[in-house]
Design a protein around this motif. Structure first.
Motif, PDB file in Angstrom:
ATOM      1  N   ILE A 158       0.849  -1.190   0.000  1.00 10.65           N
ATOM      2  CA  ILE A 158       0.000   0.000   0.000  1.00 10.65           C
ATOM      3  C   ILE A 158       0.882   1.237   0.000  1.00 10.65           C
TER       4      ILE A 158
ATOM      5  N   THR B 143      -3.260  -1.473  -2.722  1.00  7.72           N
ATOM      6  CA  THR B 143      -4.322  -0.482  -2.866  1.00  7.72           C
ATOM      7  C   THR B 143      -3.769   0.930  -2.808  1.00  7.72           C
ATOM      8  N   GLY B 144      -4.368   1.813  -3.623  1.00  7.32           N
ATOM      9  CA  GLY B 144      -4.003   3.222  -3.617  1.00  7.32           C
ATOM     10  C   GLY B 144      -4.609   3.936  -2.420  1.00  7.32           C
TER      11      GLY B 144
ATOM     12  N   SER C 276      -8.146   3.176  -3.355  1.00  9.00           N
ATOM     13  CA  SER C 276      -8.416   2.691  -4.701  1.00  9.00           C
ATOM     14  C   SER C 276      -8.085   1.204  -4.701  1.00  9.00           C
TER      15      SER C 276
ATOM     16  N   GLY D 297      -6.809  -2.444  -5.429  1.00 10.36           N
ATOM     17  CA  GLY D 297      -5.692  -3.033  -6.152  1.00 10.36           C
ATOM     18  C   GLY D 297      -6.150  -4.078  -7.144  1.00 10.36           C
TER      19      GLY D 297
ATOM     20  N   GLY E  55      -5.040  -2.324 -11.825  1.00  6.78           N
ATOM     21  CA  GLY E  55      -5.268  -1.506 -10.644  1.00  6.78           C
ATOM     22  C   GLY E  55      -6.245  -0.387 -10.946  1.00  6.78           C
TER      23      GLY E  55
ATOM     24  N   ALA F  12      -3.814   2.359  -7.946  1.00 10.46           N
ATOM     25  CA  ALA F  12      -3.554   1.078  -7.303  1.00 10.46           C
ATOM     26  C   ALA F  12      -2.621   0.239  -8.170  1.00 10.46           C
TER      27      ALA F  12
ATOM     28  N   GLY G  92       0.134   3.680 -10.003  1.00  7.41           N
ATOM     29  CA  GLY G  92       0.419   2.369  -9.442  1.00  7.41           C
ATOM     30  C   GLY G  92       1.415   1.595 -10.275  1.00  7.41           C
TER      31      GLY G  92
END
Length: 314
Positions: free
Chosen positions: A198, A226-227, A238, A240, A248, A263, A286
């Protein structure tokens, strides 16, 4: 009995290269500016039985503010809007690392040819590595750009407030990039044969992009990290990329401030790795997912910068 009047205001979004001058009814302006987010690294391509990491996420950019009385504005203000950094390409040849993401561009505002405000960009994330981690890009600080990286070393934090990039050493989706209050958050690292990390968050700057998912020696693919959002310290995310090969999620916009970060893409076996999500305004992209016996996923592009002017009216 005195009567209190509510202040009147209007918002203006500036366009790069187009001069801005306040109207005669403006008594002061509040400027909010963000730099360009860093691009995520592309995923590695590996052979069966070998582990690899997804690309590291790009660093988020700094967001800065300034209030200027209209009487002190001696001429038109000329903006330059920093572009988001491009994501790195996924590896196409077997047993090679992915391409590194590029740093974003700085956002500046000039008056009479002199910079009166600069919002520094986030650094690019490293491409996915073979049998090793990939570093996330550093977050932009109040005095300089976040560092980019092309290996497992974390991107350096931008001076005076940026978040350090993630080193990608986590075996599970925990926070990897540095989190801070004003500069950009660091990008999440890509873990070797594990879920992408993350990203780091920021309360007012752009959040870092998440790391891409890796591939293990047992030919198992892992999801991307995940974002982050700029809201509530990055508590919203956001999603993943899932496995196999899920892309993503791109960072969603947030009115008046930096957006969500991208993500990480999911890893894949025998299929192209998932692409990293693009960053929202001033947020990092990402990292792309790693792939076994196929092309690695592309890194997500960092979000473009912005300048918003809030005019306080007489």
């Amino acid at each position: 009995m005195p009567m209190w009047l509510e202040p009147r205001a209007r918002s203006v979004t500036l366009t790069g290269g187009v001069p801005y001058s306040p109207g005669p009814d403006v008594v002061a302006i509040r400027i909010i500016a963000g730099g360009g987010g860093g691009g995520g690294g592309g995923g590695a391509r590996t052979a069966a039985g070998s582990a690899s990491s997804g690309g590291g996420g790009g660093g988020g950019a700094a967001v800065v503010e300034r209030v200027i009385p209209a009487a002190e504005i001696t001429g038109p203000l000329t903006p330059t809007i920093g572009a988001g950094g491009n994501g790195g390409a996924g590896a196409t040849v077997g047993n090679t690392a992915g391409g590194a993401g590029a740093a974003g561009g700085n956002t500046t505002l000039l008056m009479g040819g002199v910079a009166i405000l600069t919002a520094f960009a986030g650094g690019g994330g490293a491409g996915g590595q073979l049998a090793g981690v990939s570093g996330g890009g550093g977050g932009g600080g109040f005095a300089g750009v976040g560092g980019s990286t092309a290996t497992g070393v974390a991107g350096t934090a931008g001076p005076s407030g940026g978040g350090i990039g993630g080193a990608g050493t986590q075996p599970s989706p925990v926070t990897s990039g540095g989190t801070n209050a004003g500069g950009g958050g660091g990008g999440g690292g890509g873990a070797n044969g594990a879920v992408g990390s993350i990203a780091g968050a920021s309360l007012s700057g752009g959040s870092g992009g998440a790391g891409g998912g890796g591939v293990s020696t047992a030919s198992t693919a892992f999801a991307g990290g995940t974002g982050r959002s700029p809201l509530a310290g990055g508590a919203l995310f956001s999603i993943g990329g899932t496995v196999p090969a899920g892309a993503g999620t791109a960072g969603a916009p947030v009115p008046g401030m930096a957006g969500f970060s991208g993500a990480g893409g999911g890893g894949a076996i025998g299929a192209v790795g998932g692409a990293g999500g693009a960053g929202g305004r001033s947020a990092g992209g990402g990292g792309g997912g790693s792939a076994e016996a196929a092309i690695g996923g592309a890194g997500g592009r960092g979000g473009d910068g912005f300048i918003t002017v809030i005019e306080l009216l007489a």
